[in-house]
Motif scaffolding. Structure first.
Motif, PDB file in Angstrom:
ATOM      1  N   SER A 206       0.842  -1.191   0.000  1.00  0.00           N
ATOM      2  CA  SER A 206       0.000   0.000   0.000  1.00  0.00           C
ATOM      3  C   SER A 206       0.881   1.246   0.000  1.00  0.00           C
ATOM      4  CB  SER A 206      -0.892   0.016   1.240  1.00  0.00           C
ATOM      5  OG  SER A 206      -1.602   1.229   1.353  1.00  0.00           O
ATOM      6  N   TYR A 207       0.456   2.247  -0.766  1.00  0.00           N
ATOM      7  CA  TYR A 207       1.068   3.573  -0.675  1.00  0.00           C
ATOM      8  C   TYR A 207       0.262   4.356   0.359  1.00  0.00           C
ATOM      9  CZ  TYR A 207       3.703   2.537  -4.921  1.00  0.00           C
ATOM     10  OH  TYR A 207       4.561   1.978  -5.843  1.00  0.00           O
ATOM     11  N   TRP A 208       0.859   4.572   1.534  1.00  0.00           N
ATOM     12  CA  TRP A 208       0.083   5.185   2.612  1.00  0.00           C
ATOM     13  C   TRP A 208      -0.180   6.662   2.346  1.00  0.00           C
ATOM     14  CZ3 TRP A 208       2.614   9.038   5.305  1.00  0.00           C
ATOM     15  CH2 TRP A 208       4.003   8.977   5.434  1.00  0.00           C
ATOM     16  N   ALA A 209      -1.395   7.098   2.706  1.00  0.00           N
ATOM     17  CA  ALA A 209      -1.826   8.473   2.457  1.00  0.00           C
ATOM     18  C   ALA A 209      -1.547   9.400   3.624  1.00  0.00           C
ATOM     19  CB  ALA A 209      -3.317   8.501   2.124  1.00  0.00           C
ATOM     20  N   ASP A 210      -1.443   8.866   4.825  1.00  0.00           N
ATOM     21  CA  ASP A 210      -1.170   9.675   6.009  1.00  0.00           C
ATOM     22  C   ASP A 210      -0.557   8.781   7.079  1.00  0.00           C
ATOM     23  OD1 ASP A 210      -3.384   8.886   8.127  1.00  0.00           O
ATOM     24  OD2 ASP A 210      -4.384   9.022   6.182  1.00  0.00           O
ATOM     25  N   PRO A 211       0.114   9.371   8.083  1.00  0.00           N
ATOM     26  CA  PRO A 211       0.803   8.560   9.094  1.00  0.00           C
ATOM     27  C   PRO A 211      -0.115   7.623   9.863  1.00  0.00           C
ATOM     28  CG  PRO A 211       1.601  10.809   9.151  1.00  0.00           C
ATOM     29  CD  PRO A 211       0.408  10.809   8.243  1.00  0.00           C
ATOM     30  N   ALA A 212      -1.362   8.029  10.058  1.00  0.00           N
ATOM     31  CA  ALA A 212      -2.292   7.147  10.756  1.00  0.00           C
ATOM     32  C   ALA A 212      -2.510   5.865   9.972  1.00  0.00           C
ATOM     33  CB  ALA A 212      -3.627   7.858  10.995  1.00  0.00           C
ATOM     34  N   GLU A 213      -2.635   5.984   8.655  1.00  0.00           N
ATOM     35  CA  GLU A 213      -2.819   4.797   7.819  1.00  0.00           C
ATOM     36  C   GLU A 213      -1.586   3.900   7.880  1.00  0.00           C
ATOM     37  OE1 GLU A 213      -3.580   3.451   3.168  1.00  0.00           O
ATOM     38  OE2 GLU A 213      -3.516   5.586   3.686  1.00  0.00           O
ATOM     39  N   MET A 214      -0.401   4.510   7.791  1.00  0.00           N
ATOM     40  CA  MET A 214       0.829   3.729   7.866  1.00  0.00           C
ATOM     41  C   MET A 214       0.919   2.987   9.192  1.00  0.00           C
ATOM     42  SD  MET A 214       4.094   3.245   9.038  1.00  0.00           S
ATOM     43  CE  MET A 214       4.416   4.730   9.987  1.00  0.00           C
ATOM     44  N   SER A 215       0.591   3.666  10.270  1.00  0.00           N
ATOM     45  CA  SER A 215       0.654   3.047  11.589  1.00  0.00           C
ATOM     46  C   SER A 215      -0.329   1.896  11.720  1.00  0.00           C
ATOM     47  CB  SER A 215       0.362   4.101  12.669  1.00  0.00           C
ATOM     48  OG  SER A 215       1.285   5.165  12.594  1.00  0.00           O
ATOM     49  N   GLN A 216      -1.514   2.062  11.172  1.00  0.00           N
ATOM     50  CA  GLN A 216      -2.513   0.999  11.227  1.00  0.00           C
ATOM     51  C   GLN A 216      -2.077  -0.219  10.419  1.00  0.00           C
ATOM     52  OE1 GLN A 216      -5.749   3.469   9.901  1.00  0.00           O
ATOM     53  NE2 GLN A 216      -6.610   3.662  11.951  1.00  0.00           N
ATOM     54  N   LEU A 217      -1.445   0.024   9.271  1.00  0.00           N
ATOM     55  CA  LEU A 217      -0.946  -1.075   8.454  1.00  0.00           C
ATOM     56  C   LEU A 217       0.107  -1.884   9.201  1.00  0.00           C
ATOM     57  CD1 LEU A 217      -0.653   0.750   5.010  1.00  0.00           C
ATOM     58  CD2 LEU A 217      -2.099  -1.246   5.474  1.00  0.00           C
ATOM     59  N   MET A 218       0.977  -1.189   9.921  1.00  0.00           N
ATOM     60  CA  MET A 218       2.001  -1.896  10.683  1.00  0.00           C
ATOM     61  C   MET A 218       1.396  -2.582  11.909  1.00  0.00           C
ATOM     62  SD  MET A 218       5.587   0.202  10.451  1.00  0.00           S
ATOM     63  CE  MET A 218       6.432  -1.314  10.909  1.00  0.00           C
ATOM     64  N   ALA A 219       0.499  -1.889  12.591  1.00  0.00           N
ATOM     65  CA  ALA A 219      -0.103  -2.463  13.793  1.00  0.00           C
ATOM     66  C   ALA A 219      -0.923  -3.716  13.477  1.00  0.00           C
ATOM     67  CB  ALA A 219      -0.984  -1.425  14.483  1.00  0.00           C
ATOM     68  N   SER A 220      -1.500  -3.772  12.276  1.00  0.00           N
ATOM     69  CA  SER A 220      -2.300  -4.934  11.888  1.00  0.00           C
ATOM     70  C   SER A 220      -1.431  -6.133  11.513  1.00  0.00           C
ATOM     71  CB  SER A 220      -3.188  -4.573  10.694  1.00  0.00           C
ATOM     72  OG  SER A 220      -2.403  -4.419   9.517  1.00  0.00           O
ATOM     73  N   GLY A 221      -0.147  -5.882  11.268  1.00  0.00           N
ATOM     74  CA  GLY A 221       0.742  -6.948  10.833  1.00  0.00           C
ATOM     75  C   GLY A 221       0.831  -7.095   9.331  1.00  0.00           C
ATOM     76  N   GLU A 222       0.016  -6.342   8.593  1.00  0.00           N
ATOM     77  CA  GLU A 222       0.057  -6.431   7.131  1.00  0.00           C
ATOM     78  C   GLU A 222       1.396  -5.956   6.573  1.00  0.00           C
ATOM     79  OE1 GLU A 222      -3.531  -4.987   5.001  1.00  0.00           O
ATOM     80  OE2 GLU A 222      -4.225  -4.460   7.007  1.00  0.00           O
TER      81      GLU A 222
END
Length: 348
Positions: A206-222
């Motif tokens: 995924s190309y993250w759109a904002d830091p919250a999205e990036m953090s959620q992607l990492m926190a989910s393990g994806e």
């Protein structure tokens, strides 16, 4: 759900929302996440409420909207965008005699002729940060992030995220191909960086759109490895997530800074524009900025109030590895990078 988990969810919602309404006489056009009360505390003390915000997630998106007629009083672009706002006739010079803390802005942020000329001071630097490798320390060995080539490693296919931001992806690609100054890029260097990005694209989930999205992607393990700003890492750290922030790869990392421009004929109060900026630039805003978002402050007096341990945790200390500074580069080069990045994302 922890406070910072709530913060991530709230930030995502704010990105989707056009505005955060408060004082109708001041509209701040800003990145989502900067509506922190510690930054406008004296403004709120004076007026009883904070400003109204309209949010964006990308500098180029923000400029296009403003150029298309969107009206605000003040905006918060990063340094490489200031020339576009000025050349488009959207902004007016600041009266720095009304901004006492301007004298304490670190001189290294004021060098560009884009920011000040015979017409006046067009830009007030306010905050700075870095872009580097964020990684899951429980899943990714530290030796894997010793080089930016981790973004090409087949082991991490589909487990990588990089920003949906042409400036940040080209900073990454230039560094990865041995370029540390993007103000003087040859055609051969551009082509090499573009080819590197095409290889990285294969691994991108995924190309993250904002830091919250990036953090959620990492926190989910994806996602296990990301090219990240400080704030995405700060959110994960506050939640106790096992995240590392590697700034000293063999090829280095990137730095950038952002600040304020004053729109011509804004719909609100010019006095409130200056009260807002003065609240942002006061020394006490430094710790508030670092604690809430993980960014550094352009005011040297403000940074003096932040302890060394906090700076280390936020990734704001000096490093020995190469640095690509995202200072203003030519408009033609930026447009070339934007066009090529769109092709790469589309698979071409």
């Amino acid at each position: 759900m922890t406070r910072h988990s709530l913060l991530l969810a709230s930030a995502a919602l704010l990105c989707a929302a056009p505005a955060f309404a408060a004082d109708p006489e001041l509209l701040v056009y800003d990145w989502a996440g900067f509506e922190e009360e510690g930054l406008f505390a004296t403004y709120k003390e004076k007026y009883g409420t904070g400003p109204t915000y309209s949010f964006y997630g990308d500098d180029d998106e923000a400029f296009q909207k403003a150029a298309s007629g969107f009206r605000a009083d003040v905006a918060h672009p990063c340094s490489q965008m200031v020339g576009k706002y000025r050349d488009a006739g959207l902004i007016e010079p600041w009266d720095v005699s009304r901004i006492p803390e301007f004298a304490n802005i670190d001189p290294k942020f004021l060098h560009s002729p884009v920011f000040a000329d015979e017409g006046g001071v067009w830009y007030i630097p306010a905050d700075w940060g870095v872009t580097a490798i964020a990684y899951n320390t429980e899943e990714v060995p530290v030796e894997d992030v010793a080089s930016l080539q981790v973004f090409l490693d087949p082991k991490y296919e589909g487990r990588v995220s990089i920003p949906d931001s042409a400036d940040d992806v080209w900073a990454l690609a230039y560094l990865a191909t041995g370029v540390t100054d993007w103000t003087d890029v040859t055609d051969a260097q551009f082509a090499a960086a573009a080819e590197w990005l095409r290889k990285a694209h294969v691994n991108v989930r995924s190309y993250w759109a904002d830091p919250a999205e990036m953090s959620q992607l990492m926190a989910s393990g994806e996602v296990l490895v990301a090219w990240s700003w400080n704030d995405g890492v700060a959110y994960l750290q506050a939640d106790g997530f096992p995240v590392g922030f590697e700034r000293e790869t063999t090829e280095g990392s990137s730095t950038w800074f952002c600040g304020f421009v004053n729109f011509k004929n804004g719909p609100g109060s010019e006095d409130k524009v200056y009260d807002f900026v003065n609240s942002w630039l006061r020394p006490e805003a430094g710790p508030a900025l670092v604690d809430a978002i993980g960014y550094g402050h352009a005011n040297t007096t403000a940074m003096d109030l932040v302890d060394d341990e906090t700076l280390e945790t936020a990734g704001l200390t000096e490093i020995k590895a190469p640095i690509l500074a995202q200072t203003p580069n030519s408009a033609a080069q930026r447009e070339k990078q934007l066009a090529e990045f769109e092709k790469i994302k589309a698979g071409f």
